[in-house]
Design an enzyme around this catalytic site. Structure first.
Site, short mmCIF file in Angstrom:
data_model
loop_
_atom_site.label_atom_id
_atom_site.label_comp_id
_atom_site.label_asym_id
_atom_site.label_seq_id
_atom_site.Cartn_x
_atom_site.Cartn_y
_atom_site.Cartn_z
N GLU A 55 39.35 -97.72 47.59
CA GLU A 55 40.64 -97.35 48.20
C GLU A 55 41.79 -97.50 47.22
OE1 GLU A 55 38.52 -99.61 49.43
OE2 GLU A 55 37.62 -98.51 51.09
N PHE A 80 41.92 -100.87 55.29
CA PHE A 80 41.64 -100.72 53.85
C PHE A 80 42.87 -100.18 53.10
CE2 PHE A 80 37.16 -99.85 55.53
CZ PHE A 80 36.86 -101.21 55.57
N HIS A 106 40.99 -95.73 62.73
CA HIS A 106 40.40 -97.03 63.07
C HIS A 106 41.44 -98.15 63.09
CE1 HIS A 106 36.97 -94.55 62.35
NE2 HIS A 106 36.11 -95.51 62.66
N ASP A 114 33.09 -103.14 65.63
CA ASP A 114 33.12 -103.65 64.26
C ASP A 114 33.83 -104.99 64.15
OD1 ASP A 114 31.61 -101.71 63.11
OD2 ASP A 114 33.29 -100.50 62.41
N ARG A 164 40.25 -95.03 66.37
CA ARG A 164 38.85 -94.61 66.23
C ARG A 164 38.35 -93.88 67.47
NH1 ARG A 164 33.86 -95.83 68.05
NH2 ARG A 164 34.74 -97.32 69.50
#
Lengths: 309, 272
Positions: A55, A80, A106, A114, A164
């Site tokens: 990233e 990220f 997300h 997650d 998401r």
């Protein structure tokens, strides 16, 4: 009620933009199947760059592409882009004010299974403290599509935040989209609910409940966190008894603090914040986590009644 | 190949630049003198012999790009840019002062001739490979010269950029590692060993050359060779930090310490 993914709005807009403007490029960091940018790749394979799991390089390289006149949409998960590549967002993109669009999916607790490592509840705060950065948090599929077009049509860095999951389609926020201009969805004089992102639907449900109890409720949808529509906030502060903010984000650093800051400095009135408390999330079903972490209409109603009583 | 006259010109230019470096950092009482002096010969070779650039038209589309990935060494690039005519030499007096376009670390939007913002380490090489990809997409043929510090390459992002350049076959990238073995906290192989360095870059798909970074012939001949490669190139340039000022040479303490009056006078005597 119809449900549709906000990230699909992003992916659809990218393909539309790809057809209109050959300067539009899309980058991803090995999550193209999840962010849905693979749909752009399928149509424009030569204008799609999968950077692998890197990233940091992706965001700085996006800056390089912007310096060469392209409009790169760098895509990954919110956590990220901001936490992993926060320096690159700041030093490579925001500081020189380059025309990079950071499209992240997300975000928020509704990532679900997650768990906390992937649930970005801090990213709005990180993005909005960067000078030059525009921060947009659309409320549903269609608004996500419109916001992505608007981001492409402005010069400068934009942080676009999507989720998401599939979220309710909210026709009240469709139609036009202007960066920095909040949408007043209901007019009222007792209390104001200011929402951002997918909590717009919860805000409208809360308003209905409060109206049934005899209160006149204003609902303002703040899709742009920066630049903030301070006029809409101050109007609410002047014309109603208080404000409840609602966001799928930490109560620290996000919409709630932004609104509270404007109000405290200019026209103090009670402000209550609905959001994730100062805690990490956990694994669970997307919808049950929204319940568990207090991001529902009844939570908004409860805060509103605190002000109204 | 350099002829004797060209060689003398470059030597003189490098000395001018070193004087400006020491003066700038002394006057600002702030800045990075050691690494700037060490890179002065590479910068001189690039700006006065190798690069296609036009100080009258800093935005020229087909110019060669230069990215100072070791962004703290602004004195060396500011000295060269001012001397080339990108901005008035008087601006150097304002280095690191409020209102000046000459920020401590390069700020591309304001300083003519600066091609990318750097300062936090590792971002410059990534921005450079992004620009190089952009040039490929636009079918342009210029080169991207990227100067990395040997402390800087300890950053993981540098190796992300290395992999990226290999994937997209960016043969328009010619990088340098300014290998002086010194970083802020001392001897770099003690702080964080990176040797053997050449095989690391080679295994990432880069062609590697190793040179004496103070030898103009070697610098220039190697760059000319690098241009014929069909892959990204990294030139490991062995240098001496503080080069040209005897008491600064090889001393880590001159990484970020500005010379006070006494040291300034001594240094200027050596550089005349």
């Amino acid at each position: 009620m119809e449900y549709k993914a906000t990230k699909q709005g992003y992916a659809d807009a990218l393909r539309e933009l790809g057809r209109e403007n050959e300067k539009v490029l899309v980058m991803d960091a090995d999550v193209a199947k999840a962010t849905l940018t693979e749909q752009f790749e399928a149509e424009f394979p030569n204008r799609f760059f999968n950077c692998g799991v890197q990233e940091q390089n992706m965001l700085s390289a996006a800056a390089g592409l912007a310096l060469e006149g392209f409009i790169p949409f760098a895509s990954t998960f919110g956590v990220f882009a901001t936490c992993r590549a926060g320096d690159q967002m700041r030093s490579s993109i925001a500081y020189p004010k380059l025309n990079v669009k950071i499209g992240v999916t997300h975000c928020g607790i509704s990532v679900g299974g997650d768990g906390a490592s992937h649930q970005s509840n801090e990213d709005i705060g990180m993005a909005r403290t960067l000078p030059n950065m525009t921060v947009i948090v659309p409320g549903d599929y269609e608004e996500s599509r419109l916001a992505t077009h608007a981001a492409a049509n402005m010069e400068g860095p934009v942080y676009l935040r999507f989720g998401r999951d599939k979220y309710p389609v909210v026709p009240e926020i469709h139609g036009s989209f202007e960066i920095g201009k909040a949408k007043t969805l209901r007019n009222g004089s007792d209390i104001t609910i200011i929402t951002t992102g997918i909590l717009v639907n919860e805000g409208l449900l809360a308003a209905t409940t409060l109206e049934e109890k005899g209160h006149s409720v204003r609902v303002v949808h703040m899709h742009t966190i920066k630049p903030l529509d301070t006029e809409a906030i101050l109007q609410a502060a002047r014309e109603t008894k208080g404000i409840v903010t609602a966001e799928e984000h930490s109560i620290l650093g996000g919409l709630g603090e932004a609104v509270a800051g404007i109000v405290a400095e200019n026209h103090p009135c009670p402000v209550q914040r609905v959001g994730v408390m100062d805690t990490f999330g956990e694994s669970g079903q997307s919808q049950e986590l929204l319940d568990l972490y207090g991001l529902r209409a009844p939570d908004i109603v409860e805060k509103a009644l605190k002000i109204l009583s | 190949m350099l002829n004797k006259e060209e060689h003398e010109i470059l030597k003189a230019k490098a000395k001018d630049i070193r004087r400006e470096i020491v003066t700038m950092v002394h006057r600002a009482n702030s800045g990075h003198v050691g690494g700037s002096l060490g890179a002065a010969d590479i910068i001189t070779a690039l700006y006065y012999h190798i690069m296609q650039h036009d100080p009258k038209n800093p935005e020229w589309e087909d110019r060669d790009r230069f990215i100072l990935s070791k962004g703290h060494c602004t004195p060396v690039i500011y000295a060269a840019l001012a001397d080339c005519g990108y901005f008035p030499k008087e601006d150097l007096l304002e280095f690191r002062r409020p209102g000046s376009h000459l920020q401590g670390h390069p700020y591309q939007p304001k300083t003519p001739g600066i091609d990318a913002c750097t300062g936090t380490l590792g971002i410059g090489i990534s921005t450079g490979v992004g620009m190089a990809l952009g040039a490929k997409l636009k079918k342009q043929e210029h080169y991207h010269y990227i100067l990395c510090g040997d402390g800087e390459i300890q950053e993981g992002q540098v190796w992300e950029a290395a992999a990226f350049a290999n994937k997209y076959k960016l043969d328009n990238v010619i990088g340098f590692v300014d290998r002086n073995y010194l970083q802020t906290d001392g001897y770099s192989e003690k702080v964080m060993p990176m040797d053997p360095l050449a095989p690391k870059w080679e295994s990432f798909g880069w062609k590697v050359f190793e040179i004496d970074g103070h030898n103009f012939e070697e610098i220039i001949d190697t760059i000319e060779k690098a241009k014929n490669e069909k892959q990204p190139v990294m030139i490991i340039a062995n240098t001496t930090k503080g080069k040209g000022v005897s008491f600064m040479e090889g001393e880590a303490e001159w990484h970020g310490k500005p010379p006070a009056k006494e040291h300034f006078d001594k240094a200027m005597l050596e550089l005349t």
